[in-house]
Design a protein around this motif. Structure first.
Motif, PDB file in Angstrom:
ATOM      1  N   ASP A  83      -4.417  32.117 -22.083  1.00 47.13           N
ATOM      2  CA  ASP A  83      -5.435  30.884 -22.084  1.00 47.13           C
ATOM      3  C   ASP A  83      -4.509  29.857 -22.229  1.00 47.13           C
ATOM      4  O   ASP A  83      -4.828  28.693 -21.936  1.00 47.13           O
ATOM      5  CB  ASP A  83      -6.370  31.098 -23.376  1.00 47.13           C
ATOM      6  CG  ASP A  83      -5.888  31.310 -24.551  1.00 47.13           C
ATOM      7  OD1 ASP A  83      -4.553  31.528 -24.877  1.00 47.13           O
ATOM      8  OD2 ASP A  83      -6.528  31.328 -25.677  1.00 47.13           O
ATOM      9  N   THR A  84      -3.426  29.799 -22.976  1.00 46.34           N
ATOM     10  CA  THR A  84      -2.493  28.689 -23.088  1.00 46.34           C
ATOM     11  C   THR A  84      -1.959  28.323 -21.745  1.00 46.34           C
ATOM     12  O   THR A  84      -1.809  27.027 -21.428  1.00 46.34           O
ATOM     13  CB  THR A  84      -1.351  29.028 -23.993  1.00 46.34           C
ATOM     14  OG1 THR A  84      -1.816  29.395 -25.132  1.00 46.34           O
ATOM     15  CG2 THR A  84      -0.397  27.850 -24.199  1.00 46.34           C
ATOM     16  N   ALA A  85      -1.476  29.263 -20.735  1.00 40.50           N
ATOM     17  CA  ALA A  85      -1.183  28.810 -19.511  1.00 40.50           C
ATOM     18  C   ALA A  85      -2.248  28.190 -18.609  1.00 40.50           C
ATOM     19  O   ALA A  85      -1.904  27.022 -18.077  1.00 40.50           O
ATOM     20  CB  ALA A  85      -0.664  30.079 -18.811  1.00 40.50           C
ATOM     21  N   TYR A  86      -3.530  28.583 -18.855  1.00 41.87           N
ATOM     22  CA  TYR A  86      -4.519  28.168 -18.072  1.00 41.87           C
ATOM     23  C   TYR A  86      -4.646  26.534 -18.467  1.00 41.87           C
ATOM     24  O   TYR A  86      -4.934  25.794 -17.622  1.00 41.87           O
ATOM     25  CB  TYR A  86      -5.624  28.827 -18.177  1.00 41.87           C
ATOM     26  CG  TYR A  86      -6.780  28.419 -17.320  1.00 41.87           C
ATOM     27  CD1 TYR A  86      -6.754  28.264 -15.798  1.00 41.87           C
ATOM     28  CD2 TYR A  86      -8.299  27.799 -17.844  1.00 41.87           C
ATOM     29  CE1 TYR A  86      -7.782  27.779 -15.045  1.00 41.87           C
ATOM     30  CE2 TYR A  86      -8.964  26.974 -16.954  1.00 41.87           C
ATOM     31  CZ  TYR A  86      -8.810  27.136 -15.501  1.00 41.87           C
ATOM     32  OH  TYR A  86      -9.814  26.943 -14.634  1.00 41.87           O
ATOM     33  N   ALA A  87      -4.703  26.440 -19.968  1.00 42.20           N
ATOM     34  CA  ALA A  87      -5.007  25.228 -20.479  1.00 42.20           C
ATOM     35  C   ALA A  87      -3.923  24.175 -20.089  1.00 42.20           C
ATOM     36  O   ALA A  87      -4.183  22.939 -19.715  1.00 42.20           O
ATOM     37  CB  ALA A  87      -4.995  25.267 -22.082  1.00 42.20           C
ATOM     38  N   VAL A  90      -4.433  23.117 -16.260  1.00 44.91           N
ATOM     39  CA  VAL A  90      -5.858  22.232 -16.459  1.00 44.91           C
ATOM     40  C   VAL A  90      -5.215  20.732 -16.784  1.00 44.91           C
ATOM     41  O   VAL A  90      -5.848  19.619 -16.295  1.00 44.91           O
ATOM     42  CB  VAL A  90      -6.962  22.743 -17.146  1.00 44.91           C
ATOM     43  CG1 VAL A  90      -8.229  21.744 -17.259  1.00 44.91           C
ATOM     44  CG2 VAL A  90      -7.327  23.955 -16.513  1.00 44.91           C
ATOM     45  N   GLU A  91      -4.616  20.785 -18.026  1.00 43.99           N
ATOM     46  CA  GLU A  91      -4.031  19.572 -18.694  1.00 43.99           C
ATOM     47  C   GLU A  91      -3.346  18.477 -17.559  1.00 43.99           C
ATOM     48  O   GLU A  91      -3.686  17.589 -17.279  1.00 43.99           O
ATOM     49  CB  GLU A  91      -3.312  19.816 -19.936  1.00 43.99           C
ATOM     50  CG  GLU A  91      -2.772  18.603 -20.508  1.00 43.99           C
ATOM     51  CD  GLU A  91      -3.915  18.228 -21.429  1.00 43.99           C
ATOM     52  OE1 GLU A  91      -3.749  16.825 -22.039  1.00 43.99           O
ATOM     53  OE2 GLU A  91      -4.860  18.789 -21.863  1.00 43.99           O
ATOM     54  N   ILE A  92      -2.453  19.183 -16.893  1.00 43.73           N
ATOM     55  CA  ILE A  92      -1.634  18.491 -15.801  1.00 43.73           C
ATOM     56  C   ILE A  92      -2.485  18.134 -14.801  1.00 43.73           C
ATOM     57  O   ILE A  92      -2.528  17.100 -14.337  1.00 43.73           O
ATOM     58  CB  ILE A  92      -0.576  19.293 -15.325  1.00 43.73           C
ATOM     59  CG1 ILE A  92       0.557  19.589 -16.595  1.00 43.73           C
ATOM     60  CG2 ILE A  92       0.214  18.687 -14.257  1.00 43.73           C
ATOM     61  CD1 ILE A  92       0.872  18.598 -17.445  1.00 43.73           C
ATOM     62  N   ALA A  93      -3.372  18.906 -14.205  1.00 43.94           N
ATOM     63  CA  ALA A  93      -4.242  18.561 -13.248  1.00 43.94           C
ATOM     64  C   ALA A  93      -5.293  17.178 -13.542  1.00 43.94           C
ATOM     65  O   ALA A  93      -5.462  16.518 -12.634  1.00 43.94           O
ATOM     66  CB  ALA A  93      -5.141  19.780 -12.698  1.00 43.94           C
ATOM     67  N   ALA A 122     -14.241  27.821 -18.917  1.00 41.93           N
ATOM     68  CA  ALA A 122     -15.127  26.675 -19.108  1.00 41.93           C
ATOM     69  C   ALA A 122     -14.898  25.803 -20.375  1.00 41.93           C
ATOM     70  O   ALA A 122     -15.018  24.553 -20.213  1.00 41.93           O
ATOM     71  CB  ALA A 122     -16.462  27.449 -19.098  1.00 41.93           C
ATOM     72  N   ALA A 123     -14.652  26.628 -21.275  1.00 40.50           N
ATOM     73  CA  ALA A 123     -14.449  25.699 -22.747  1.00 40.50           C
ATOM     74  C   ALA A 123     -13.090  24.859 -22.318  1.00 40.50           C
ATOM     75  O   ALA A 123     -12.902  23.728 -22.859  1.00 40.50           O
ATOM     76  CB  ALA A 123     -14.176  26.533 -23.710  1.00 40.50           C
ATOM     77  N   ILE A 124     -12.241  25.270 -21.791  1.00 38.94           N
ATOM     78  CA  ILE A 124     -10.889  24.683 -21.746  1.00 38.94           C
ATOM     79  C   ILE A 124     -10.999  23.486 -20.710  1.00 38.94           C
ATOM     80  O   ILE A 124     -10.664  22.506 -20.857  1.00 38.94           O
ATOM     81  CB  ILE A 124      -9.715  25.672 -21.131  1.00 38.94           C
ATOM     82  CG1 ILE A 124      -9.254  26.672 -22.161  1.00 38.94           C
ATOM     83  CG2 ILE A 124      -8.436  24.941 -20.420  1.00 38.94           C
ATOM     84  CD1 ILE A 124      -8.418  27.870 -21.628  1.00 38.94           C
ATOM     85  N   GLU A 125     -11.888  23.831 -19.492  1.00 34.83           N
ATOM     86  CA  GLU A 125     -11.980  22.829 -18.757  1.00 34.83           C
ATOM     87  C   GLU A 125     -12.906  21.508 -19.267  1.00 34.83           C
ATOM     88  O   GLU A 125     -12.790  20.410 -19.062  1.00 34.83           O
ATOM     89  CB  GLU A 125     -12.708  23.356 -17.520  1.00 34.83           C
ATOM     90  CG  GLU A 125     -11.875  24.216 -16.708  1.00 34.83           C
ATOM     91  CD  GLU A 125     -12.670  25.174 -15.537  1.00 34.83           C
ATOM     92  OE1 GLU A 125     -13.899  25.068 -15.556  1.00 34.83           O
ATOM     93  OE2 GLU A 125     -11.998  26.076 -15.207  1.00 34.83           O
ATOM     94  N   ALA A 126     -13.965  22.024 -20.025  1.00 31.90           N
ATOM     95  CA  ALA A 126     -14.692  20.952 -20.795  1.00 31.90           C
ATOM     96  C   ALA A 126     -13.984  19.968 -21.584  1.00 31.90           C
ATOM     97  O   ALA A 126     -14.129  18.899 -21.856  1.00 31.90           O
ATOM     98  CB  ALA A 126     -15.929  21.853 -21.397  1.00 31.90           C
ATOM     99  N   SER A 127     -12.935  20.760 -22.461  1.00 27.84           N
ATOM    100  CA  SER A 127     -12.023  20.212 -23.153  1.00 27.84           C
ATOM    101  C   SER A 127     -11.286  18.962 -22.545  1.00 27.84           C
ATOM    102  O   SER A 127     -11.190  17.888 -23.148  1.00 27.84           O
ATOM    103  CB  SER A 127     -11.236  21.033 -24.150  1.00 27.84           C
ATOM    104  OG  SER A 127     -10.387  20.336 -24.896  1.00 27.84           O
ATOM    105  N   ALA A 128     -10.779  19.480 -21.487  1.00 29.66           N
ATOM    106  CA  ALA A 128     -10.024  18.516 -20.840  1.00 29.66           C
ATOM    107  C   ALA A 128     -10.843  17.372 -20.271  1.00 29.66           C
ATOM    108  O   ALA A 128     -10.295  16.297 -20.330  1.00 29.66           O
ATOM    109  CB  ALA A 128      -9.156  19.074 -19.518  1.00 29.66           C
TER     110      ALA A 128
END
Length: 136
Positions: A83-87, A90-93, A122-128
């Motif tokens: 999940d850290t990797a995906y976050a 997403v953060e960079i994108a 979905a939570a990671i994307e919403a947070s970003a």
């Protein structure tokens, strides 16, 4: 040669920045900021960042291309950091405040290769989205 966990996370961030065919200064600065402040990068020698970035680009330009980068990165990331990797990807994108179709496709590829559920992604994307939303 197998990647270290930290190198693998950096690979995912670099490809995330380049997935829209151009790495912006904002994206490059965000990668550096993440490496300097996040606990997952504790002990990483920042002098190696250029070397790791060049290795990532060499792999991208090699015969295995993007699949080779993703395979190597995902193999080096322990399950507890999926999940850290995906976050981080997403953060960079999201850091340049626009997501191009290529970036969305890349994030989909990363999401599909990592062993994290749709609710978490979905939570990671919403947070970003919440972090990068503008007031005006």
């Amino acid at each position: 040669m197998a990647l270290s966990t930290q190198d693998a996370l950096i690979y995912l961030m670099i490809v995330s920045a380049w997935s829209d065919t151009a790495m912006s200064e904002v994206e490059l600065q965000r990668i550096e900021d993440q490496i300097l402040r996040l606990p997952v990068f504790a002990g990483f020698d920042t002098e190696r960042l250029e070397e790791v970035a060049n290795s990532c680009v060499d792999t991208l330009n090699g015969p295995q291309g993007l699949d080779g980068v993703l395979d190597a990165a995902v193999a080096a990331i322990p399950h507890r950091l999926q999940d850290t990797a995906y976050a981080l990807a997403v953060e960079i994108a999201a850091s340049d405040l626009r997501l191009e179709q290529e970036e969305l496709r890349y994030l989909e590829m990363v999401r599909d290769r990592l062993e994290i559920d749709r609710l978490t992604t979905a939570a990671i994307e919403a947070s970003a989205r919440a972090r990068y939303r503008r007031a005006h």
